[in-house]
Design an enzyme around this catalytic site. Structure first.
Site, PDB file in Angstrom:
ATOM      1  N   TYR A  51      -7.123 -10.022  -7.953  1.00 23.90           N
ATOM      2  CA  TYR A  51      -6.499  -8.660  -8.088  1.00 23.90           C
ATOM      3  C   TYR A  51      -5.996  -8.500  -9.639  1.00 23.90           C
ATOM      4  O   TYR A  51      -6.065  -7.473  -9.953  1.00 23.90           O
ATOM      5  CB  TYR A  51      -5.207  -8.864  -7.140  1.00 23.90           C
ATOM      6  CG  TYR A  51      -4.092  -7.557  -7.432  1.00 23.90           C
ATOM      7  CD1 TYR A  51      -4.667  -6.441  -6.786  1.00 23.90           C
ATOM      8  CD2 TYR A  51      -2.936  -7.490  -8.032  1.00 23.90           C
ATOM      9  CE1 TYR A  51      -3.939  -5.318  -6.758  1.00 23.90           C
ATOM     10  CE2 TYR A  51      -2.260  -6.505  -8.043  1.00 23.90           C
ATOM     11  CZ  TYR A  51      -2.662  -5.187  -7.591  1.00 23.90           C
ATOM     12  OH  TYR A  51      -1.973  -4.017  -7.649  1.00 23.90           O
ATOM     13  N   ARG A  60      -8.455   6.986   3.689  1.00 24.47           N
ATOM     14  CA  ARG A  60      -9.349   6.891   4.699  1.00 24.47           C
ATOM     15  C   ARG A  60      -8.551   7.316   6.180  1.00 24.47           C
ATOM     16  O   ARG A  60      -9.251   7.897   7.114  1.00 24.47           O
ATOM     17  CB  ARG A  60      -9.700   5.525   4.908  1.00 24.47           C
ATOM     18  CG  ARG A  60     -10.850   4.876   3.857  1.00 24.47           C
ATOM     19  CD  ARG A  60     -10.678   3.511   3.798  1.00 24.47           C
ATOM     20  NE  ARG A  60      -9.070   2.652   3.762  1.00 24.47           N
ATOM     21  CZ  ARG A  60      -8.986   1.678   3.386  1.00 24.47           C
ATOM     22  NH1 ARG A  60     -10.137   0.644   3.547  1.00 24.47           N
ATOM     23  NH2 ARG A  60      -7.834   1.117   3.327  1.00 24.47           N
TER      24      ARG A  60
HETATM   25  P1  NDP Z   1      -0.335   1.136  -0.052  1.00 26.91           P
HETATM   26  O1  NDP Z   1      -0.785   0.048   0.823  1.00 26.91           O
HETATM   27  O2  NDP Z   1       1.141   1.594   0.444  1.00 26.91           O
HETATM   28  O3  NDP Z   1      -0.861   2.405  -0.180  1.00 26.91           O
HETATM   29  C1  NDP Z   1      -2.116   2.332  -0.666  1.00 26.91           C
HETATM   30  C2  NDP Z   1      -2.858   3.670  -0.498  1.00 26.91           C
HETATM   31  O4  NDP Z   1      -4.324   3.425  -0.943  1.00 26.91           O
HETATM   32  C3  NDP Z   1      -3.171   4.104   1.136  1.00 26.91           C
HETATM   33  O5  NDP Z   1      -2.963   5.583   1.032  1.00 26.91           O
HETATM   34  C4  NDP Z   1      -4.619   3.802   1.490  1.00 26.91           C
HETATM   35  O6  NDP Z   1      -5.157   4.420   2.329  1.00 26.91           O
HETATM   36  C5  NDP Z   1      -5.369   3.804   0.103  1.00 26.91           C
HETATM   37  N1  NDP Z   1      -6.642   3.197  -0.028  1.00 26.91           N
HETATM   38  C6  NDP Z   1      -6.847   1.979   0.212  1.00 26.91           C
HETATM   39  N2  NDP Z   1      -7.975   1.623   0.189  1.00 26.91           N
HETATM   40  C7  NDP Z   1      -8.861   2.619   0.136  1.00 26.91           C
HETATM   41  C8  NDP Z   1     -10.049   3.139   0.184  1.00 26.91           C
HETATM   42  N3  NDP Z   1     -10.927   2.274   0.198  1.00 26.91           N
HETATM   43  N4  NDP Z   1     -10.281   4.515  -0.022  1.00 26.91           N
HETATM   44  C9  NDP Z   1      -9.438   5.497   0.159  1.00 26.91           C
HETATM   45  N5  NDP Z   1      -8.192   5.077  -0.133  1.00 26.91           N
HETATM   46  C10 NDP Z   1      -7.690   3.910   0.117  1.00 26.91           C
HETATM   47  O7  NDP Z   1       0.097   0.606  -1.563  1.00 26.91           O
HETATM   48  P2  NDP Z   1       0.816   1.081  -2.845  1.00 26.91           P
HETATM   49  O8  NDP Z   1       1.224   2.532  -2.734  1.00 26.91           O
HETATM   50  O9  NDP Z   1       1.829   0.254  -3.200  1.00 26.91           O
HETATM   51  O10 NDP Z   1      -0.419   0.947  -3.854  1.00 26.91           O
HETATM   52  C11 NDP Z   1      -1.029   2.155  -4.067  1.00 26.91           C
HETATM   53  C12 NDP Z   1      -1.437   1.684  -5.919  1.00 26.91           C
HETATM   54  O11 NDP Z   1      -0.471   1.013  -6.582  1.00 26.91           O
HETATM   55  C13 NDP Z   1      -2.655   0.355  -5.477  1.00 26.91           C
HETATM   56  O12 NDP Z   1      -3.799   0.753  -6.738  1.00 26.91           O
HETATM   57  C14 NDP Z   1      -1.751  -0.733  -5.888  1.00 26.91           C
HETATM   58  O13 NDP Z   1      -2.455  -1.739  -6.488  1.00 26.91           O
HETATM   59  C15 NDP Z   1      -0.736  -0.308  -6.970  1.00 26.91           C
HETATM   60  N6  NDP Z   1       0.395  -1.090  -7.181  1.00 26.91           N
HETATM   61  C16 NDP Z   1       1.185  -1.347  -6.089  1.00 26.91           C
HETATM   62  C17 NDP Z   1       2.370  -1.933  -6.632  1.00 26.91           C
HETATM   63  C18 NDP Z   1       3.212  -2.519  -5.511  1.00 26.91           C
HETATM   64  O14 NDP Z   1       4.126  -3.488  -5.758  1.00 26.91           O
HETATM   65  N7  NDP Z   1       3.512  -1.828  -4.274  1.00 26.91           N
HETATM   66  C19 NDP Z   1       2.859  -2.437  -7.938  1.00 26.91           C
HETATM   67  C20 NDP Z   1       1.680  -2.156  -9.072  1.00 26.91           C
HETATM   68  C21 NDP Z   1       0.485  -1.400  -8.612  1.00 26.91           C
HETATM   69  P3  NDP Z   1      -5.866   4.476   3.678  1.00 26.91           P
HETATM   70  O15 NDP Z   1      -5.683   2.998   4.131  1.00 26.91           O
HETATM   71  O16 NDP Z   1      -5.461   5.514   4.578  1.00 26.91           O
HETATM   72  O17 NDP Z   1      -7.185   4.626   3.140  1.00 26.91           O
HETATM   73  C1  8X3 Z   2       1.250  -5.213  -7.725  1.00 28.57           C
HETATM   74  C2  8X3 Z   2       2.494  -5.814  -8.312  1.00 28.57           C
HETATM   75  O1  8X3 Z   2       3.207  -8.274  -9.232  1.00 28.57           O
HETATM   76  O2  8X3 Z   2       2.198  -8.040  -6.604  1.00 28.57           O
HETATM   77  O3  8X3 Z   2       0.469  -4.791  -8.484  1.00 28.57           O
HETATM   78  O4  8X3 Z   2       0.794  -8.073  -8.424  1.00 28.57           O
HETATM   79  S1  8X3 Z   2       2.311  -7.534  -8.135  1.00 28.57           S
END
Ligand code: NDP
Ligand code: 8X3
Length: 259
Positions: free
Chosen positions: A158, A39
């Site tokens: 979640y 976004r």
């Molecule tokens: P961040 O918040 O750093 O990044 C999330 C990204 O997703 C951003 O680029 C954001 O971009 C994008 N995003 C969110 N909502 C939308 C939307 N509606 N449309 C398009 N893009 C969207 O988080 P992470 O990099 O940590 O997370 C990435 C993935 O990894 C997620 O699926 C998360 O659940 C998963 N994850 C994260 C972990 C963690 O501990 N960090 C561990 C395990 C999994 P923008 O806001 O510009 O749209």
């Molecule tokens: C993100 C990792 O453990 O915070 O998916 O849910 S946790």
């Protein structure tokens, strides 16, 4: 390791921050062409300028909210009109919103997580996968989570969305049985990105506390895992790659050193 990603076309959702941004950098360093969706278009613009300055690759960017199926459709049509094929789709866009017992859950938080993590992933996949099936090649890499294997207190919705990602990864894989289209998931544990700031609705101090006393994964650690999965030979399919910080053995078992 042999670089099989040079000249490949990689679509990454959620490329404006965290894992998605780190994946863009890592795939770019391997010479892959990129299509980046999120976004926050300003962030994507900056990333495109930076990476095009460093590497001889093409980078497309589009402002896409994966929750909006029409936006996803328009972006996919625009992509295919540029004669773009997608060799690798990284379904990464996602979030946690809130951390509350289910009886106190916020319905807007629930909508955001279900609409992004489950429906958004489906909308993007439904647009891109037919072209992979038609070519009989391609690779879908879904970013799941340890939260999709273990429930933890207050994780409820979640957790449910990430359990759904796990189910959908397996469902895609069996539906693609007999094709050469590969399906994988990369399931990280605790990683320091904007994830917790988003989960706690902008409360940076609370977000920092989530990573106190241990070394979390970095976005680069996760991007390395995604690139590893994408770079395996075409006859090798990593079904699921789980990575956690050494200090983490389950979502709730994190060994923290006292300060
Ligand atoms: P961040 O918040 O750093 O990044 C999330 C990204 O997703 C951003 O680029 C954001 O971009 C994008 N995003 C969110 N909502 C939308 C939307 N509606 N449309 C398009 N893009 C969207 O988080 P992470 O990099 O940590 O997370 C990435 C993935 O990894 C997620 O699926 C998360 O659940 C998963 N994850 C994260 C972990 C963690 O501990 N960090 C561990 C395990 C999994 P923008 O806001 O510009 O749209
Ligand atoms: C993100 C990792 O453990 O915070 O998916 O849910 S946790």
């Amino acid at each position: 390791m042999t670089n099989r990603l040079q000249g490949k076309h990689v679509l990454i959702t959620g490329a404006s921050a965290g894992f998605g941004e780190a994946c863009a950098r890592a795939f770019a360093a391997h010479g892959a062409h990129l299509e980046l969706w999120a976004r926050r278009l300003d962030r994507l613009r900056q990333l495109k300028t930076e990476l095009e300055g460093k590497y001889a690759i093409e980078i497309g960017i589009q402002k896409v909210d994966v929750r909006k199926r029409e936006q996803v459709h328009v972006a996919a049509v625009a992509l295919f009109e540029r004669d773009w094929r997608v060799d690798v789709l990284v379904n990464n866009a996602g979030l946690a919103s809130g951390l509350a017992p289910i009886y106190e859950g916020d319905l807007d938080d629930w909508d955001a997580m279900i609409d992004t993590n489950v429906k958004g992933l489906l909308f993007v996949t439904r647009e891109i996968l037919p072209s992979m099936v038609a070519r009989d090649s391609g690779h879908v890499i879904n970013v799941g989570s340890v939260a999709g294997s273990w429930i933890y207190p207050k994780g409820n919705v979640y957790n449910a969305t990430k359990f759904a990602v796990r189910a959908l990864t397996e469902a895609m894989s069996v539906d693609l049985f007999g094709t050469r289209v590969r399906v994988s998931s990369v399931d990280p544990g605790a990683a320091e990105t904007e994830f917790s700031v988003v989960r706690f609705h902008g409360d940076v101090e609370r977000a920092k506390k989530a990573y106190e006393g241990f070394q979390p994964l970095s976005a680069e650690d996760v991007a390395d895992a995604v690139v590893y999965v994408a770079n395996t030979p075409p006859d090798v399919m990593v079904t699921r790659l789980v990575l956690t910080p050494t200090a983490q053995r389950s979502p709730t078992m994190i060994h923290r050193k006292e300060s």
